[in-house]
Write an enzyme that holds these catalytic residues in place. Structure first.
Site, mmCIF file in Angstrom:
data_model
loop_
_atom_site.group_PDB
_atom_site.id
_atom_site.type_symbol
_atom_site.label_atom_id
_atom_site.label_comp_id
_atom_site.label_asym_id
_atom_site.label_seq_id
_atom_site.Cartn_x
_atom_site.Cartn_y
_atom_site.Cartn_z
ATOM 1 N N CYS A 156 4.189 -19.293 52.238
ATOM 2 C CA CYS A 156 5.139 -19.669 53.290
ATOM 3 C C CYS A 156 6.400 -18.824 53.129
ATOM 4 O O CYS A 156 6.968 -18.748 52.036
ATOM 5 C CB CYS A 156 5.481 -21.150 53.178
ATOM 6 S SG CYS A 156 6.774 -21.677 54.334
ATOM 7 N N CYS B 62 2.403 -24.348 57.176
ATOM 8 C CA CYS B 62 2.651 -24.531 55.753
ATOM 9 C C CYS B 62 2.207 -25.937 55.370
ATOM 10 O O CYS B 62 2.410 -26.894 56.132
ATOM 11 C CB CYS B 62 4.138 -24.364 55.464
ATOM 12 S SG CYS B 62 4.542 -24.641 53.719
ATOM 13 N N CYS C 25 5.907 -27.655 54.055
ATOM 14 C CA CYS C 25 7.092 -27.818 54.901
ATOM 15 C C CYS C 25 6.651 -27.694 56.364
ATOM 16 O O CYS C 25 5.494 -27.382 56.628
ATOM 17 C CB CYS C 25 8.167 -26.785 54.516
ATOM 18 S SG CYS C 25 7.972 -25.155 55.271
ATOM 19 N N THR D 143 -20.695 -22.749 73.975
ATOM 20 C CA THR D 143 -21.859 -21.874 73.751
ATOM 21 C C THR D 143 -21.962 -20.837 74.870
ATOM 22 O O THR D 143 -22.343 -19.695 74.620
ATOM 23 C CB THR D 143 -23.178 -22.674 73.671
ATOM 24 O OG1 THR D 143 -23.259 -23.568 74.761
ATOM 25 C CG2 THR D 143 -23.267 -23.450 72.377
ATOM 26 N N ILE E 215 -12.468 -25.493 67.642
ATOM 27 C CA ILE E 215 -11.332 -24.822 67.008
ATOM 28 C C ILE E 215 -11.059 -23.470 67.660
ATOM 29 O O ILE E 215 -10.213 -22.711 67.197
ATOM 30 C CB ILE E 215 -11.592 -24.627 65.495
ATOM 31 C CG1 ILE E 215 -12.859 -23.796 65.260
ATOM 32 C CG2 ILE E 215 -11.698 -25.986 64.790
ATOM 33 C CD1 ILE E 215 -13.088 -23.430 63.791
ATOM 34 N N GLN F 213 -13.200 -31.160 69.777
ATOM 35 C CA GLN F 213 -13.535 -30.919 68.369
ATOM 36 C C GLN F 213 -13.543 -29.420 68.084
ATOM 37 O O GLN F 213 -13.687 -29.015 66.936
ATOM 38 C CB GLN F 213 -14.928 -31.473 68.071
ATOM 39 C CG GLN F 213 -15.070 -32.963 68.300
ATOM 40 C CD GLN F 213 -16.529 -33.369 68.408
ATOM 41 O OE1 GLN F 213 -17.167 -33.254 69.452
ATOM 42 N NE2 GLN F 213 -17.073 -33.843 67.323
ATOM 43 N N ASN G 128 -24.866 -33.345 77.835
ATOM 44 C CA ASN G 128 -25.223 -32.622 76.603
ATOM 45 C C ASN G 128 -26.698 -32.234 76.618
ATOM 46 O O ASN G 128 -27.543 -33.037 77.017
ATOM 47 C CB ASN G 128 -24.950 -33.502 75.375
ATOM 48 C CG ASN G 128 -25.059 -32.715 74.080
ATOM 49 O OD1 ASN G 128 -24.352 -31.725 73.886
ATOM 50 N ND2 ASN G 128 -25.956 -33.113 73.201
ATOM 51 N N HIS H 10 -9.611 -31.032 65.338
ATOM 52 C CA HIS H 10 -10.007 -30.269 64.146
ATOM 53 C C HIS H 10 -9.191 -28.994 63.981
ATOM 54 O O HIS H 10 -9.570 -28.099 63.237
ATOM 55 C CB HIS H 10 -11.508 -29.945 64.190
ATOM 56 C CG HIS H 10 -12.375 -31.170 64.072
ATOM 57 N ND1 HIS H 10 -13.655 -31.229 64.582
ATOM 58 C CD2 HIS H 10 -12.136 -32.380 63.515
ATOM 59 C CE1 HIS H 10 -14.163 -32.441 64.324
ATOM 60 N NE2 HIS H 10 -13.260 -33.147 63.688
#
Ligand SMILES: [Zn+2]
Length: 251
Positions: free
Chosen positions: A155, A130, A133, A29, A104, A102, A221, A122
């Site tokens: 792909c 892909c 593959c 944040t 991204i 967690q 937290n 995550h």
């Protein structure tokens, strides 16, 4: 005993040689990334149904929307803050069993944390794989294909459906990453959860696997978490400056 909560955290964790750090939205944040589940979060402005794995597989239009949304995402403009840098410093000091995140946004990597010490359970907005593959690309190369006019880039190796590594609703967790996370939890001699409510499963089970072994367990937290009752210490403070001061007390 000290009454300063950060000194108390340092008393519990400062002797650790293999600390497991588990991070969530609260560490990012301060880099300007809103908590997806917070009052201004992403899920208040978009339809979560657009993010299901099933719809992604079925619909070229959903995949196109996804490429356009992520290529312009502010997540990709964010810079790491002192919280991310403090965790990289723990690695430099040789004190880190690993960091399981967690998030991204890729900000731990951007802060210089080595791949072997980082688990993004995550996925992230920087890597495309892909689904059929083992091919993998930097997201930028796929965004460029979309910019160049490809509606639904397949792909380039097998023609299969490709996708950012970000996990969608209904998509299986990445097995390799989960295994690596649990291995770090098994090796840890202490665990620190930062900027997470510890409520998103199965990711939250990784730090708890370390805590269940009886090692010191500290939570940083703002706001309640699902594990306040079992932590040895809970600090209701912003992540960045707290991590910076805490790691300073490790040296
Ligand atoms: Zn392929």
């Amino acid at each position: 005993m000290t009454t300063d909560p950060i000194e108390r955290a340092a008393d519990l964790l400062g002797a650790s040689r293999r600390l497991l750090v588990f991070t969530g939205a609260g560490i990012s944040t301060e880099s300007g990334i809103p908590d997806f589940r917070g009052p201004d979060g992403l899920w208040k402005t978009v339809d979560p149904d657009d993010f299901t794995f099933e719809r992604y597989l079925k619909s070229a239009a959903t995949r196109r929307k996804s490429w356009l949304r992520w290529s312009g995402s502010p997540l990709r403009q964010a810079r790491p803050n002192q919280g991310h840098l403090a965790i990289t410093e723990l690695a430099r000091l040789g004190r880190l069993a690993g960091c399981v995140t967690q998030n991204i946004d890729g900000l731990h990597r951007a802060a210089g944390l080595a791949n072997e010490l980082l688990v993004e359970v995550h996925g992230n907005v920087w890597t495309v794989r892909c689904l059929a593959c083992p091919a993998e690309w930097p997201a930028e190369t796929v965004f460029d294909r979309v910019d160049g006019g490809e509606e639904d880039p397949p792909c380039s190796r097998c023609g299969g459906i490709i996708k950012l590594t970000v996990i969608s609703f209904g998509q299986a967790m990445p097995a390799t990453e989960m295994h690596r996370g649990y291995a770090m939890a098994q090796a840890a001699d202490a665990v620190l959860a930062v900027g997470t409510t510890l409520s998103v499963w199965p990711a939250a089970d990784i730090p708890l696997a370390a805590a269940r072994r009886g090692v010191p367990f500290v939570i940083v937290n703002l706001g309640p978490t699902d594990c306040d009752g079992i932590a040895d210490l809970k600090l209701e403070v912003p992540a960045g400056p707290t991590m910076s001061r805490l790691v300073g007390l490790f040296e």
